[in-house]
Motif scaffolding. Structure first.
Motif, PDB file in Angstrom:
ATOM      1  N   ILE A  14      47.864  44.217  32.255  1.00  0.00           N
ATOM      2  CA  ILE A  14      47.151  43.621  33.162  1.00  0.00           C
ATOM      3  C   ILE A  14      45.870  42.886  32.456  1.00  0.00           C
ATOM      4  O   ILE A  14      45.158  43.641  31.638  1.00  0.00           O
ATOM      5  N   GLN A  16      42.409  40.398  32.809  1.00  0.00           N
ATOM      6  CA  GLN A  16      41.014  40.321  33.617  1.00  0.00           C
ATOM      7  C   GLN A  16      41.412  38.841  34.231  1.00  0.00           C
ATOM      8  O   GLN A  16      41.792  37.863  33.411  1.00  0.00           O
ATOM      9  N   ARG A  17      40.876  38.659  35.367  1.00  0.00           N
ATOM     10  CA  ARG A  17      40.706  37.449  36.230  1.00  0.00           C
ATOM     11  C   ARG A  17      39.669  36.513  35.311  1.00  0.00           C
ATOM     12  O   ARG A  17      38.691  37.060  34.993  1.00  0.00           O
ATOM     13  N   SER A  46      46.683  30.694  42.398  1.00  0.00           N
ATOM     14  CA  SER A  46      46.490  32.077  42.707  1.00  0.00           C
ATOM     15  C   SER A  46      47.511  32.670  43.464  1.00  0.00           C
ATOM     16  O   SER A  46      47.764  32.415  44.808  1.00  0.00           O
ATOM     17  N   ASN A  48      50.861  35.645  44.175  1.00  0.00           N
ATOM     18  CA  ASN A  48      50.994  37.142  43.920  1.00  0.00           C
ATOM     19  C   ASN A  48      52.303  37.075  43.142  1.00  0.00           C
ATOM     20  O   ASN A  48      53.248  36.289  43.479  1.00  0.00           O
ATOM     21  N   LEU A  54      49.900  42.509  41.837  1.00  0.00           N
ATOM     22  CA  LEU A  54      49.046  41.816  41.071  1.00  0.00           C
ATOM     23  C   LEU A  54      49.374  40.252  41.188  1.00  0.00           C
ATOM     24  O   LEU A  54      50.308  39.647  41.511  1.00  0.00           O
ATOM     25  N   SER A  55      48.476  39.464  40.917  1.00  0.00           N
ATOM     26  CA  SER A  55      48.408  38.156  40.768  1.00  0.00           C
ATOM     27  C   SER A  55      49.077  37.790  39.396  1.00  0.00           C
ATOM     28  O   SER A  55      49.200  38.425  38.457  1.00  0.00           O
ATOM     29  N   GLU A  57      48.066  35.326  37.522  1.00  0.00           N
ATOM     30  CA  GLU A  57      46.975  35.444  36.341  1.00  0.00           C
ATOM     31  C   GLU A  57      46.716  36.987  35.778  1.00  0.00           C
ATOM     32  O   GLU A  57      46.491  36.954  34.659  1.00  0.00           O
ATOM     33  N   GLU A  58      46.676  37.892  36.737  1.00  0.00           N
ATOM     34  CA  GLU A  58      46.596  39.111  36.053  1.00  0.00           C
ATOM     35  C   GLU A  58      47.554  39.726  35.010  1.00  0.00           C
ATOM     36  O   GLU A  58      47.254  40.529  34.246  1.00  0.00           O
ATOM     37  N   ASN A  60      49.181  37.456  33.208  1.00  0.00           N
ATOM     38  CA  ASN A  60      49.072  36.551  32.103  1.00  0.00           C
ATOM     39  C   ASN A  60      50.438  35.763  32.281  1.00  0.00           C
ATOM     40  O   ASN A  60      50.722  35.019  31.225  1.00  0.00           O
ATOM     41  N   ILE A 158      41.786  41.481  47.417  1.00  0.00           N
ATOM     42  CA  ILE A 158      41.672  42.121  46.046  1.00  0.00           C
ATOM     43  C   ILE A 158      41.031  43.332  45.824  1.00  0.00           C
ATOM     44  O   ILE A 158      40.102  43.563  46.496  1.00  0.00           O
TER      45      ILE A 158
END
Length: 158
Positions: A14, A16-17, A46, A48, A54-55, A57-58, A60, A158
């Motif tokens: 995971i 970080q945003r 953004s 899911n 998690l997104s 982005e989270e 990667n 979130i």
């Protein structure tokens, strides 16, 4: 997340945003031409993950560095990186990214969504599906698949 099925990647890393982007006065001024840039597209993404709470982005899966925009030529390109090389959700993730951009951007933009080269076992087949307008349209006519895409695009606290 699929109920009762085993996760392909049960313990993903995971990240970080990136946080909120600070807007300049000219970006907030409606009278000033403000071309769409890489960060603006990244902020739109953004989304899911279909398997984890998690997104993308989270996980990667999407990174700002892999977003390319040419506002003058009306093109947007997004590379995404599945968390594992045999991810069965890769097509769904790519479809979710494409749908989010289609719904968010003006019609003038040509959107290219594909897997980061060398990161997925079936990248050629997935990329071919995502580039085919008829296949994308047919996928979105499938009510069950559209429901899953919409879940990926829904706002999650979130």
């Amino acid at each position: 997340m699929s109920g009762g099925t085993r996760l392909e990647n049960a313990n993903p890393v995971i990240f970080q945003r990136s946080g909120e982007r600070l807007l300049t006065a000219s970006e907030e001024d409606e009278d000033v031409h403000d071309p769409i840039d890489d960060r603006e597209i990244f902020d739109i993404l953004s989304i899911n993950d279909p398997e984890h709470p998690l997104s993308l982005e989270e996980l990667n899966v999407v990174e700002q560095i892999r977003v390319k925009v040419n506002d003058a030529e009306s093109t947007v390109g997004v590379e995404f990186t599945p968390t594992i090389p045999h991810c069965s959700m890769a097509t769904l993730i790519g479809l979710s990214i494409k749908v989010k951009l289609l719904r968010s951007l003006p019609d003038r933009f040509k959107i290219d969504v594909h897997i980061t080269p060398g990161t997925h076992a079936s990248e050629e087949a997935v990329n071919k599906q995502l580039a085919d307008k008829e296949r994308v349209a047919a996928a979105l006519e499938n009510a069950s698949l559209l429901e899953v895409v919409n879940q990926c695009l829904s706002t999650r606290s979130i």
